[in-house]
Design a protein around this motif. Sequence first.
Motif, mmCIF file in Angstrom:
data_model
loop_
_atom_site.group_PDB
_atom_site.id
_atom_site.type_symbol
_atom_site.label_atom_id
_atom_site.label_comp_id
_atom_site.label_asym_id
_atom_site.label_seq_id
_atom_site.Cartn_x
_atom_site.Cartn_y
_atom_site.Cartn_z
ATOM 1 N N GLU A 58 -14.122 -2.348 -3.650
ATOM 2 C CA GLU A 58 -13.695 -2.000 -2.304
ATOM 3 C C GLU A 58 -12.177 -1.826 -2.234
ATOM 4 O O GLU A 58 -11.664 -0.923 -1.566
ATOM 5 C CB GLU A 58 -14.156 -3.083 -1.321
ATOM 6 C CG GLU A 58 -13.945 -2.726 0.130
ATOM 7 C CD GLU A 58 -14.575 -3.747 1.068
ATOM 8 O OE1 GLU A 58 -14.533 -3.517 2.290
ATOM 9 O OE2 GLU A 58 -15.087 -4.774 0.580
ATOM 10 N N ALA A 59 -11.441 -2.691 -2.947
ATOM 11 C CA ALA A 59 -9.984 -2.584 -2.963
ATOM 12 C C ALA A 59 -9.542 -1.286 -3.621
ATOM 13 O O ALA A 59 -8.635 -0.592 -3.124
ATOM 14 C CB ALA A 59 -9.384 -3.792 -3.681
ATOM 15 N N LEU A 60 -10.168 -0.920 -4.724
ATOM 16 C CA LEU A 60 -9.808 0.333 -5.389
ATOM 17 C C LEU A 60 -10.110 1.535 -4.494
ATOM 18 O O LEU A 60 -9.334 2.500 -4.436
ATOM 19 C CB LEU A 60 -10.564 0.464 -6.709
ATOM 20 C CG LEU A 60 -10.066 -0.406 -7.871
ATOM 21 C CD1 LEU A 60 -11.015 -0.302 -9.053
ATOM 22 C CD2 LEU A 60 -8.645 0.001 -8.273
ATOM 23 N N ALA A 61 -11.258 1.484 -3.805
ATOM 24 C CA ALA A 61 -11.600 2.588 -2.906
ATOM 25 C C ALA A 61 -10.569 2.704 -1.788
ATOM 26 O O ALA A 61 -10.168 3.817 -1.405
ATOM 27 C CB ALA A 61 -12.995 2.377 -2.328
ATOM 28 N N ALA A 62 -10.118 1.558 -1.258
ATOM 29 C CA ALA A 62 -9.104 1.585 -0.197
ATOM 30 C C ALA A 62 -7.771 2.106 -0.732
ATOM 31 O O ALA A 62 -7.062 2.855 -0.050
ATOM 32 C CB ALA A 62 -8.945 0.181 0.396
ATOM 33 N N ILE A 63 -7.417 1.716 -1.942
ATOM 34 C CA ILE A 63 -6.149 2.176 -2.544
ATOM 35 C C ILE A 63 -6.186 3.680 -2.773
ATOM 36 O O ILE A 63 -5.221 4.396 -2.469
ATOM 37 C CB ILE A 63 -5.884 1.414 -3.855
ATOM 38 C CG1 ILE A 63 -5.520 -0.049 -3.553
ATOM 39 C CG2 ILE A 63 -4.783 2.091 -4.667
ATOM 40 C CD1 ILE A 63 -5.437 -0.925 -4.783
ATOM 41 N N PHE A 64 -7.299 4.204 -3.295
ATOM 42 C CA PHE A 64 -7.391 5.640 -3.544
ATOM 43 C C PHE A 64 -7.476 6.438 -2.239
ATOM 44 O O PHE A 64 -7.298 7.649 -2.252
ATOM 45 C CB PHE A 64 -8.614 5.942 -4.417
ATOM 46 C CG PHE A 64 -8.325 5.866 -5.886
ATOM 47 C CD1 PHE A 64 -8.037 7.015 -6.609
ATOM 48 C CD2 PHE A 64 -8.313 4.649 -6.555
ATOM 49 C CE1 PHE A 64 -7.765 6.954 -7.960
ATOM 50 C CE2 PHE A 64 -8.038 4.577 -7.910
ATOM 51 C CZ PHE A 64 -7.759 5.725 -8.623
ATOM 52 N N LYS A 65 -7.746 5.746 -1.143
ATOM 53 C CA LYS A 65 -7.787 6.435 0.148
ATOM 54 C C LYS A 65 -6.386 6.668 0.692
ATOM 55 O O LYS A 65 -6.083 7.737 1.239
ATOM 56 C CB LYS A 65 -8.603 5.620 1.149
ATOM 57 C CG LYS A 65 -8.698 6.246 2.531
ATOM 58 C CD LYS A 65 -9.542 5.404 3.466
ATOM 59 C CE LYS A 65 -9.652 6.068 4.849
ATOM 60 N NZ LYS A 65 -10.449 5.252 5.785
ATOM 61 N N VAL A 66 -5.470 5.695 0.536
ATOM 62 C CA VAL A 66 -4.151 5.785 1.167
ATOM 63 C C VAL A 66 -3.025 6.042 0.166
ATOM 64 O O VAL A 66 -1.900 6.372 0.564
ATOM 65 C CB VAL A 66 -3.839 4.493 1.966
ATOM 66 C CG1 VAL A 66 -4.877 4.268 3.026
ATOM 67 C CG2 VAL A 66 -3.764 3.279 1.040
ATOM 68 N N GLY A 67 -3.324 5.877 -1.132
ATOM 69 C CA GLY A 67 -2.266 6.016 -2.121
ATOM 70 C C GLY A 67 -1.848 7.461 -2.362
ATOM 71 O O GLY A 67 -2.613 8.410 -2.136
ATOM 72 N N GLY A 68 -0.598 7.625 -2.871
ATOM 73 C CA GLY A 68 -0.107 8.953 -3.185
ATOM 74 C C GLY A 68 -0.729 9.496 -4.457
ATOM 75 O O GLY A 68 -1.089 8.750 -5.380
ATOM 76 N N ARG A 69 -0.881 10.817 -4.515
ATOM 77 C CA ARG A 69 -1.555 11.436 -5.661
ATOM 78 C C ARG A 69 -0.785 11.201 -6.954
ATOM 79 O O ARG A 69 -1.360 10.951 -8.005
ATOM 80 C CB ARG A 69 -1.683 12.943 -5.392
ATOM 81 C CG ARG A 69 -2.505 13.685 -6.439
ATOM 82 C CD ARG A 69 -2.894 15.055 -5.927
ATOM 83 N NE ARG A 69 -3.711 15.737 -6.889
ATOM 84 C CZ ARG A 69 -3.283 16.695 -7.725
ATOM 85 N NH1 ARG A 69 -2.004 17.035 -7.722
ATOM 86 N NH2 ARG A 69 -4.104 17.276 -8.564
#
Length: 1272
Positions: free
Chosen positions: A280-291
């Motif tokens: 869940e944390a990785l999914a949240a990070i890939f949602k808001v993180g820069g490319r």
Amino acid sequence: MATMAAEENPKQKQELAMGEEEDDDEHGAKEAVLQKYFLQEWKLVKSILDDIVSNGRVSDPTAPRKIRSIMDKYQEQGQLVEPYLESIVTPLMFIVRSKTSELGVASDEILEVIKPICIILYSLVTVCGYKAVVRFFPHQVSDLELAVSLLEKCHHTKSVSSLRQESTGEMEAKCVMLLWLSILVLVPFDISTVDTSIANNSNLGKLEPAPLVLRIVGFSKDYLSNSGPMRPIAALLLSKFLTRPDMPKAFSSFVEWTHEVLSSLTDDAINHFRLLGATEALAAIFKVGGRKLLLDVVSIVWVDTLLLIKSSNASRSPLLRKYLMKLTQRIGLTCLPHHTPSWRYVGKTSSLGENITLSGSEKTGRCNYALNAEDSNSEPSSSCQQDEEMDVPEVVEEIIEMLLTGLRDTDTVVRWSAAKGIGRITSCLTSALSEEVLSSVLELFSPGEGDGSWHGGCLALAELARRGLLLPISLPKVVPVVVKALHYDIRRGPHSIGSHVRDAAAYVCWAFGRAYYHTDMRNILDQLAPHLLTVACYDREVNCRRAAAAAFQENVGRQGSYPHGIDIVNTADYFSLSSRVNSYVHVAVSIAQYEGYLYPFVDELLYNKICHWDKGLRELAAEALSALVKYDPDYLANYAVEKIIPCTLSSDLCMRHGATLAAGELVLALRKCGYALSADKQKRVAGVVPAIEKARLYRGKGGEIMRAAVSRFIECVSISSVSLPEKIKRSLLDTLNENLRHPNSQIQDAATKALKHFVQAYLVAGSVGGTDDITSKYLDLLSDPNVAIRRGSALALGVLPCELFSHRWKDVLLKLCNSCLIEDNPDDRDAEARVNAVKGLVSVCEALTREKEQSGIDVVEGDMSLFILIKDEIMMTLLKALDDYSVDNRGDVGSWVREAAMNGLERCTYILCKTDSVGLTGRSGRVDSALELQNSDDINQLQSLYDANLATSIVAGISKQAVEKMDKLREAAAKVLQRLLYTEIAYVPHIPHRKKLEKIVPNGADLKWAVPTFSYPRFVQLLQFGCYSRSVLSGLVISIGGLQDSLRKASLTALLEYLQVVESEDQNERSREYMLSTDMLWVLQQYRRCDRVIVPALKTIEILFSKQILLSMEARTLVFCAGVLDSLEVELKGSKDFSKLYAGIAILGYIASVSESINTRAFSHLLSFLGHRYPKIRKASAEQVYLVLLQNEGLVAETKVEKALEIISETCWEGDMEAAKIRRLELYDIAGLDTDILRKASSRESNKDSNRKPTTTDENASYSSLVESSGF
């Protein structure tokens, strides 16, 4: 041009100002609505908040629970709470900040301050969502370390209880602190400049994370392993914290940690929750993180994700698969460049108002469509060429394949997440690649795929359509698939699956309506509309009906003018489709009148619904099919009937049952429409039942269902007067006779209805000989040993026309009267047979009197023997049926007979009263004046059929049922009595105390007679009338002395209130208590040795004695007590009923305490129970004797009272019976009572015991005794 612009600007400004005023008005109206719905609770919440703010803490421990209980009401209407969030959250968070600064984080008191506040804040989060609440959290830079310290303090606390209602705030405090940190970590400064601990740490390297960072990440990792609501909030915090520009080292470290977690193969609960949290944390990070940040770790995370999704952990956890789908799609989005594809379809209408404006102008519509086409097809050499040349990484193909696999998942949440992922990733692909994705999605709809694949495919198509990724050119490929999904229904054993697929298919159609311009949807909507309305009207599940109707409504609203669209939307609305019957019989029939819907509706019923697995749906489908006949009788006769008749012999039970029902209903509907079937079709219809019997389709599984369907078919054919050969007539009559013999009551009822019309159509109308044999046959079968045959025969006699027994009517009536009574042989007793006999008896009476009325015979001058027989025999039989209290393992089955008898008494009363009115007025009809009838009675009362004695007996018998213990029966009795008093069929004369009865039973439609607190206070008033009191009391005692506590309280309260009323009438009149005592003695004598009445009657007397009622009537008390004692001597002698013995002993104790001469007799009887064979009875008697000696000093000499009390208290009455008898003799001597009779009785008992086989005397050795002692 400048002048035109200057002219336009003031207009635009004016329109803008008007728009702002409208917005203000709208906002004010919304505020008014919010105030209206929330104002009452807001006053309470505001007062609690003011108290918290003034004290600087929560002083009332119940305050958080009060606010939480209020907020729970708004779980689904969080928007009503949002206007007040700022006024709630801001002061509470100010207290948290100020108290933390004042007391210090190290203080133990700080937790006691913030935990109740956090309960309030977290309740707001659950109602409004965290995004709405955190906007009002303080976010100063100095608060960051404060929040971390508070979280660290809360981190080491443990919840006292896992129950939400018993929570003391530990979990809520952790959640609120994590949410606060998720805002604070966004401060626009380097975290190292905020961390004060760095100044004291000179050994910290430049590349090492700051201590504050390590603390936040450490706490968050711990919460990722938690199973509570802290896990998703911790994932949110990490996603915002680790994607900061100054966190590369911490981010890399966290990714390494997640790699270890995802690679771990440990299979335990803690590891499972850690897996969920890390994913869940990785999914949240890939949602808001820069490319740029995420591309460096994509390869590591994707490999871990690919391995994990194939593991056993993922196969067992739908939630883990959902998070993996989220992570997969976001990895794919990271790998693809973010841009809006030029090939995407963009609809021109964004609102209904704009759409209506556009549809009103054909020219404007053509213009807009041209613009749309230009936007879609222009500049192929620039943007489209760039799309085609876009470099797509190889990993994206694997990601799309995994998402397509997710569409086949067994859980809806996973399929839904995968569908959204397909839509998002397709929006970043080229048009050629999107076509490949669409082709892969369409492969999910192949026949070999399961229901999960169809559901996932529908969700994916809807997502593609909503995002403009499904081009109009592809709709011809998609629409046939959607149509199949709208009718997806797969049989699985005794049920079917597919409702979720149909629901999702309706969602696809809804998405089409919102996504496409009306010129692109015109032909598509013409294809979809019949199927959508078919599902909206005929689907089994209410959610599918409503979903299809919503999709049709959306298309009608968005796609402009559609033929009859508004009328159909108004007919098939949300509420009208809630009832399946209403949808089938009314909504569908209303829609079928419009062109293009009748034939799809007929096909749906013929091919899918009459063969449905649900029996009720097949019956409803047959009815619905017949309701459509009026629109095109010729088509239904030539197409539907020809299609259905061969299906009546199908090997599938559902098909042949539905076809048989539908064939009958169609023939009947065609007859009602005036359509004449051809001779050939009539011949085919006539051969349906013989063909079914020849194929032996009554045997085996489903035989009972087919019997009922065949009976209904014969009924429809008979009403339609289809031409039948004599052989088939006899065959159908034999079929009905066989069904009448069947033990299933539903089959018998269906056969009875069919027989009524069959005999009238083919035997009476056809003047067929041998009709007397039918009557004789049914009369003989009334005494058959088989109870099922007796039941069917009684029903059959009730529906036979009078022509069949016009010369034997007296035999029929007398035989039915005999069948209404309880059989002498216990093995032959059957309640259903008696119920059917009562119904048949009344039906025959009505049929005979109807024949006399129609024949024009003057019943006064002519034959009166029928009416005399109704008065003397039938009425008496029905009154006896009111005393049918038979009981078997199903309970009070006699209540069925009593209910039928009450209805029969009512109907026979109308017969006699109408006959009397004809004799008195010389014409048929109601006598409107009671005075007219009374004057006529004075002239010749002897000739009246319905006299005062009969009226009294009927009203008394019905009133008795109105005060007994069964709610259904009380309601039925009250309604019968109400109809007798106010009926317009015929005035019912000679009812004693009619005016008082009309006050007790008013003429109201919605009176709640089944509610005890409503009915008992009314009917208990009948105790003041001697003609009704005894019957009413015999029913009332059953309620007062029964086992049902609520009924006992209501009935007893009504009786006590009745007795407490002080009469303002002549003092010479007997008091209500006096009348009650007289009637109670009558009940004890009338129902002697009848435990059904005697036991509750004794309990009622005990209750009344306990309230000093019936004990203060002076001379009458002696008479009443003497009568009660006489009854007790009979009832208690040799009784094994514990309830009766307990009640009798208590009554003896009350009578023995009375200071009258009767007390010695009661005391002597009470002492005799001290030697009873049951130890519990001896103990209960000893307790009563002890109380009597304390209350009545005249029974024993003053010098001997102490000794008597000592004997009673020191003796173990539950011990040896012989010792108890010796002690009893001592008490007899002390009381001066004669012991000779007692010794003789004891010697007789001992002689009997010596001659009897030795048995245990311990009551507890018998299980039945134990059960009886409980009062059951």
